[in-house]
Enzyme design. Sequence first.
Site, PDB file in Angstrom:
ATOM      1  N   ASP A 132       9.947  14.491   6.294  1.00  0.00           N
ATOM      2  CA  ASP A 132      10.466  14.799   7.751  1.00  0.00           C
ATOM      3  C   ASP A 132       9.296  15.778   8.154  1.00  0.00           C
ATOM      4  OD1 ASP A 132      10.597  17.329   6.273  1.00  0.00           O
ATOM      5  OD2 ASP A 132      12.927  17.091   6.136  1.00  0.00           O
ATOM      6  N   HIS A 174      10.180   7.348   1.038  1.00  0.00           N
ATOM      7  CA  HIS A 174      10.593   7.795   1.986  1.00  0.00           C
ATOM      8  C   HIS A 174       9.794   8.968   2.771  1.00  0.00           C
ATOM      9  CE1 HIS A 174      14.617   8.926   4.105  1.00  0.00           C
ATOM     10  NE2 HIS A 174      14.110  10.093   4.160  1.00  0.00           N
ATOM     11  N   ASP A 229      13.138   1.787  -6.136  1.00  0.00           N
ATOM     12  CA  ASP A 229      11.819   1.919  -4.947  1.00  0.00           C
ATOM     13  C   ASP A 229      12.349   1.398  -3.754  1.00  0.00           C
ATOM     14  OD1 ASP A 229       9.710   2.373  -3.769  1.00  0.00           O
ATOM     15  OD2 ASP A 229       8.603   0.720  -4.622  1.00  0.00           O
ATOM     16  N   GLU A 278      11.661  10.361  -1.792  1.00  0.00           N
ATOM     17  CA  GLU A 278      11.168  11.431  -0.905  1.00  0.00           C
ATOM     18  C   GLU A 278      10.182  12.213  -1.779  1.00  0.00           C
ATOM     19  OE1 GLU A 278      12.218  13.963   2.916  1.00  0.00           O
ATOM     20  OE2 GLU A 278      13.837  13.473   1.568  1.00  0.00           O
TER      21      GLU A 278
END
Length: 627
Positions: free
Chosen positions: A82, A415, A467, A476
């Site tokens: 993020d 991610h 995956d 992530e």
Amino acid sequence: MAITKASHAILVLLLGLVSIGAAAVESFDYGAALDKTLLFFEAQRSGKLPSNQRVKWRSNSGLGDGYPQGVNLVGGYYDAGDHVKFGLPMAFSVTMLSWAAVDFKEDFMKLNQMGHILEAIKWGTDYFIKCHPQQNVLWGQVGDGVSDHYCWQRAEDMTTSRTAYKLDIEHPGSDLAGETAAALAAASLAFKPFDSAYSSILLVHAKQIFSFADRFRGLFTDSIGNSKQFYTSSGYYDELLWGATWLHRATNDEYYLKYAVDNCVAFGGSGWAVKEFSWDNKYAGVQILLTKLLLEGRAGKYASTLQQYQAKADYFTCACMQKNDGYNVKMTPGGLIYLREWNNLQYPASAAFLLTVYSDYLSKAKISVQCPDGLIQPQQILNFAKSQADYILGKNPKSLSYLVGYGKRYPLHVHHRGASIAPVSLLHSAIGCVEGFETWYKRHDANPNVIHGALVGGPNANDEFTDDRSAYEQTEPTLSGTAPLVGVFSRLHTLFSGQQMEKSKQPKPSSPYHKPQVPSQLYAPAPHSKAAVPVEFIHSITNSWTVGGEKFYRHEVVVKNISQKPIGKLKLQFDGLTGSLWGLTPTQAKNTYELPQWIQTLKPNSEFSFVYIQAGAQAEILVQSYH
């Protein structure tokens, strides 16, 4: 059937070849793994990227961070997949990088990676300095985790809230502030041989932030509620001990050691026996650092208390080594430390680093660890740390490298917003919040950008791994996951790489953080060698203050004649001098100064000093000429 001598010899030869082949499969290029982990930090950079940025699919971002609140918070690192800048895990990551740079300096130098690790540290510490504009103020977060997670965009396209959150006297956060103090103190040690003035600046901030953390106590999540659902702190006593321990190591000031001793019981330092070392729990780190003093014979009158810390350091070690009378760290069937479902690999990575460091301390002291289930030697501890690193690099039931970009097989659907969307250089139009989910997040194709060095969350308790971009618990990456591996790989390369890598595979020499365009200015211990110039410069910070929100420093520079002859007509050229200077005489040439009129010559071993004041880091001083 009878076996002849000839056939027996052939069989032995074949078995030997099989054994050699198996060993070859299990060997890893730790130097290459190290290089990739440092690239991950470049991929996570926020702010205006430097000209020597190696991760080319990233561009400038977050250039307005802090400005709505009237402070410049541009820079630092995005936390994970993020775009929130969470202060606590970022500070822990910088502490880990700095600890590695201090303890394994020679390893980084041999690999030509000292410049890159110092750049990675400084990208964080420059940001922390901005976060600390006043003595009792520390900005602890930029970005809203909730709104950020509702969008799937590149950092360069962010449309989510960039609200900044701060700690102050009425809104304390001893855990976040204590960790930031530790990071800055550890970083000051890392920079001390290379940039003494910057090291001094870091120490000024570390001391002030620690004082703030100690005087105004509280959990940072009570002051920055937005962080609570993402990084819930379990307490702040460990960070206060952690900050004090690092400040003692950086300053050798007994005050900080006495702080750790006096508070050992009240803060749980000598009481908590832990099986985890992470961004949230620093007890094992404190215990091992203080044991180092004991092993080196520097405990003095505090020896009995430090022995209590040592007992808990050994408990952590024995628990990891599965020799703790049943009170052991949980392991997967494949041999991986397993603590939590979400982003578990950060825990074996941190444990591997701590055990690598501890094995070094024990080995130098020629001490073993007595566990409830047997005696363990430093080499055994190191071997266990290596087993965790090797699992990460591919020696696991899936034969999959969990370090992205390393090896032949690694996760392709990480991610990570930036890695999963085509870069700005190829896709010029901005990616909208919902558009990112529909067009890029849900794609079945591999990510268009390989985020080298990212340590993904990793497998579950049964060594199974999916995956899939949506399986964020497993795919992530985080700063705090990759950071400990930097030190582990540097040390393992030195200790376990039997031969030097081929020149074609050697990491390229790293450039210095302050002068990347000048090849000759690679990091080397200061001061300059005697063969280069006849004087050395000893920088120190003697005072600091804030004016209009900007931090200013009083730099004192001692100039010492280290040659065997008198020096006259010394001229010094300054690069990066933006403030006023006293104690030298300006010449007609720009930024060039000479000895003051009252000093005609500088005799051997004699010295004089001058002072300048400016914001930011030290100016670079070069000897232009002398007689």
